[in-house]
Design an enzyme around this catalytic site. Structure first.
Site, PDB file in Angstrom:
ATOM      1  N   CYS A 168      -0.275  22.855   7.463  1.00  0.00           N
ATOM      2  CA  CYS A 168      -0.127  21.428   7.189  1.00  0.00           C
ATOM      3  C   CYS A 168       1.141  21.151   6.393  1.00  0.00           C
ATOM      4  O   CYS A 168       1.368  20.029   5.953  1.00  0.00           O
ATOM      5  CB  CYS A 168      -1.350  20.896   6.439  1.00  0.00           C
ATOM      6  SG  CYS A 168      -1.645  21.696   4.845  1.00  0.00           S
ATOM      7  N   ASP A 210      -5.039  29.571   7.955  1.00  0.00           N
ATOM      8  CA  ASP A 210      -4.872  28.122   7.811  1.00  0.00           C
ATOM      9  C   ASP A 210      -4.869  27.807   6.323  1.00  0.00           C
ATOM     10  O   ASP A 210      -5.832  27.270   5.784  1.00  0.00           O
ATOM     11  CB  ASP A 210      -6.014  27.400   8.535  1.00  0.00           C
ATOM     12  CG  ASP A 210      -5.845  25.879   8.533  1.00  0.00           C
ATOM     13  OD1 ASP A 210      -4.793  25.393   8.065  1.00  0.00           O
ATOM     14  OD2 ASP A 210      -6.763  25.177   8.982  1.00  0.00           O
ATOM     15  N   TYR A 251      -8.916  31.728   4.878  1.00  0.00           N
ATOM     16  CA  TYR A 251      -8.985  30.351   4.384  1.00  0.00           C
ATOM     17  C   TYR A 251      -9.889  29.534   5.327  1.00  0.00           C
ATOM     18  O   TYR A 251      -9.533  28.439   5.763  1.00  0.00           O
ATOM     19  CB  TYR A 251      -7.604  29.704   4.314  1.00  0.00           C
ATOM     20  CG  TYR A 251      -6.522  30.541   3.668  1.00  0.00           C
ATOM     21  CD1 TYR A 251      -6.332  30.530   2.291  1.00  0.00           C
ATOM     22  CD2 TYR A 251      -5.669  31.331   4.437  1.00  0.00           C
ATOM     23  CE1 TYR A 251      -5.324  31.294   1.698  1.00  0.00           C
ATOM     24  CE2 TYR A 251      -4.657  32.092   3.853  1.00  0.00           C
ATOM     25  CZ  TYR A 251      -4.488  32.065   2.484  1.00  0.00           C
ATOM     26  OH  TYR A 251      -3.490  32.817   1.908  1.00  0.00           O
ATOM     27  N   CYS A 270       0.825  -1.203   0.000  1.00  0.00           N
ATOM     28  CA  CYS A 270       0.000   0.000   0.000  1.00  0.00           C
ATOM     29  C   CYS A 270       0.862   1.258   0.000  1.00  0.00           C
ATOM     30  O   CYS A 270       0.670   2.155  -0.812  1.00  0.00           O
ATOM     31  CB  CYS A 270      -0.931  -0.009   1.210  1.00  0.00           C
ATOM     32  SG  CYS A 270      -1.713   1.563   1.570  1.00  0.00           S
ATOM     33  N   GLN A 323     -11.235  18.148   8.832  1.00  0.00           N
ATOM     34  CA  GLN A 323     -10.005  17.428   9.157  1.00  0.00           C
ATOM     35  C   GLN A 323     -10.267  15.929   9.331  1.00  0.00           C
ATOM     36  O   GLN A 323     -11.251  15.519   9.933  1.00  0.00           O
ATOM     37  CB  GLN A 323      -9.398  17.981  10.441  1.00  0.00           C
ATOM     38  CG  GLN A 323      -8.892  19.419  10.305  1.00  0.00           C
ATOM     39  CD  GLN A 323      -7.532  19.514   9.639  1.00  0.00           C
ATOM     40  OE1 GLN A 323      -6.995  18.532   9.131  1.00  0.00           O
ATOM     41  NE2 GLN A 323      -6.967  20.698   9.626  1.00  0.00           N
ATOM     42  N   CYS A 338      -8.168  -1.529   7.798  1.00  0.00           N
ATOM     43  CA  CYS A 338      -7.027  -0.610   7.794  1.00  0.00           C
ATOM     44  C   CYS A 338      -6.736  -0.172   9.222  1.00  0.00           C
ATOM     45  O   CYS A 338      -7.648   0.250   9.947  1.00  0.00           O
ATOM     46  CB  CYS A 338      -7.330   0.596   6.907  1.00  0.00           C
ATOM     47  SG  CYS A 338      -6.044   1.866   6.941  1.00  0.00           S
TER      48      CYS A 338
END
Length: 388
Positions: A345, A318, A247, A14, A220, A96
């Site tokens: 991020c 952000d 944002y 994966c 998120q 998963c």
């Protein structure tokens, strides 16, 4: 000292959890070092060394959004799972380690329903077929589950039966949406959506506030760590009475701030008009609509024009992974807010932008990394700057 390790049968094929074999404390140490290498020098110059990274107590089952592509397999079967790293070869997956346990079972059930009802999967080479992807969102503080089917065509054959089969296989799904993506693109979602069953949205909670989440809403993926991230951002507001939430998406940070602080007035700017409409509904649902206004505009353009005539005690930003723009940063500092809270991020672009803000009269007061995606190389970071 021995460390707890995690195993996954398909991890090597994966490639999604590239650091799964690395003990979690070492993952955190690497991410800490990454932030310190990019921001640490300027933070120390400003008297605000990088704080210890905020990790998870148990870094599993944290992803509350999951997706799968579909493809043809032998015997009329429909293949689903993950794309192998760097390819479009699908690796099957029954469960998963990092997803909500409900998610993969629902996605696999969609493939089985497609087989029974002879819904052909999309062929990306020929641009034919019907079913391209499925996306499932699972509530964190709620039991809500939203399933989105992504189709090349605007209607599925015998949609009532499709819904009936999916509801029988996945009774926890409260809403099913058909999203249409008829473009030759790697993007999962298209622009048009309609509900096949239920309201077409779900709700979840962050920091005591309730938020609407639609098939195309940005929300998120790891809500537990999102609360950590937002708490850090809110601590940077101090005694502000006005704040610009740039944002802003569906308004999550600004609404949490308004709900937390009596009298705080929020202006949110977001270029996606649908997200702005959702933010307005979220503000009403949380009782702060009288102190929150949202503007549908590009943050940089708005800052350069309409935003120049307003005053804000704090600017919350952000931005996407590409970071902000010189024009926005210039506009933000021209407003002369007492503080700027930068949620990122991508620490590489954040470090670039922090240099600009420091050159324009701000100093770092606090830098805190947050591990939003355990077992990957990604790290988030909240930086609070104050005016010199």
């Amino acid at each position: 000292m021995g460390y707890k390790t995690y195993t996954c049968q398909i991890a090597r094929n994966c490639g999604g959890c590239e650091w799964l074999a690395v003990p979690y404390p070492i993952q955190l140490r690497r991410k800490q070092e990454q932030v310190e290498s990019l921001i640490g020098t300027m933070a120390k110059k400003d008297g605000a060394p990088v704080e210890p990274i905020r990790g998870m107590d148990e870094p599993v089952h944290y992803r509350h959004k999951a997706a799968t592509p579909f493809a043809h397999a032998r015997g009329g079967r429909v293949r689903c799972g993950f794309y192998a790293a760097g390819t479009h070869r699908i690796v099957p997956c029954n469960e998963c380690l990092v997803e909500d346990p409900r998610a993969r079972r629902i996605l696999n059930a969609v493939a089985r329903v497609a087989e029974r009802l002879h819904i052909p999967p999309y062929d990306e080479d020929r641009g034919t077929g019907v079913l391209r992807h499925a996306v499932v969102r699972c509530g964190w503080k709620t039991d809500a589950v939203l399933l989105t089917l992504v189709s090349r065509v605007p209607e599925l054959r015998d949609e009532r039966r499709v819904v009936a089969e999916l509801r029988a296989a996945c009774p926890e799904v409260a809403s099913i949406v058909l999203n249409v993506n008829d473009r030759r693109t790697n993007a999962i979602l298209g622009r048009r959506s309609r509900a096949l069953f239920g309201p077409g949205v779900m709700h979840d909670e962050l920091l005591g506030c309730r938020f609407e989440i639609g098939p195309t809403s940005f929300y998120q993926t790891n809500p537990a760590q999102t609360e950590v991230l937002y708490e850090l951002a809110l601590e940077g507001l101090g005694d502000a009475t006005t704040a610009l939430d740039a944002y802003c998406g569906t308004g999550t940070i600004g609404i949490c701030a308004a709900a937390r602080t009596d009298g705080l007035r929020i202006t949110g700017v977001e270029q996606v008009s649908g997200a702005v409409a959702c933010a307005e509904r979220n503000a009403r649902a949380n009782g702060v609509a009288d102190r929150c206004r949202f503007v549908a505009a590009d943050a940089t353009s708005w800052m350069a024009h309409a935003g120049g005539g307003e005053h804000f005690d704090v600017v919350i930003m952000d931005p996407p992974r590409a970071g902000s723009t010189p024009e926005f940063l210039t506009g933000a500092t021209a407003l002369a807010p007492q503080s700027i809270v930068y949620v990122s991020c991508n620490v590489v672009t954040q470090a670039r932008d922090l240099e600009v803000l420091r050159e324009r009269g701000y100093r770092l007061a606090r830098v805190t990394p947050v591990d939003m995606f355990p077992h990957t190389k990604h790290v988030e970071c909240v930086a609070t700057l104050t005016r010199k």
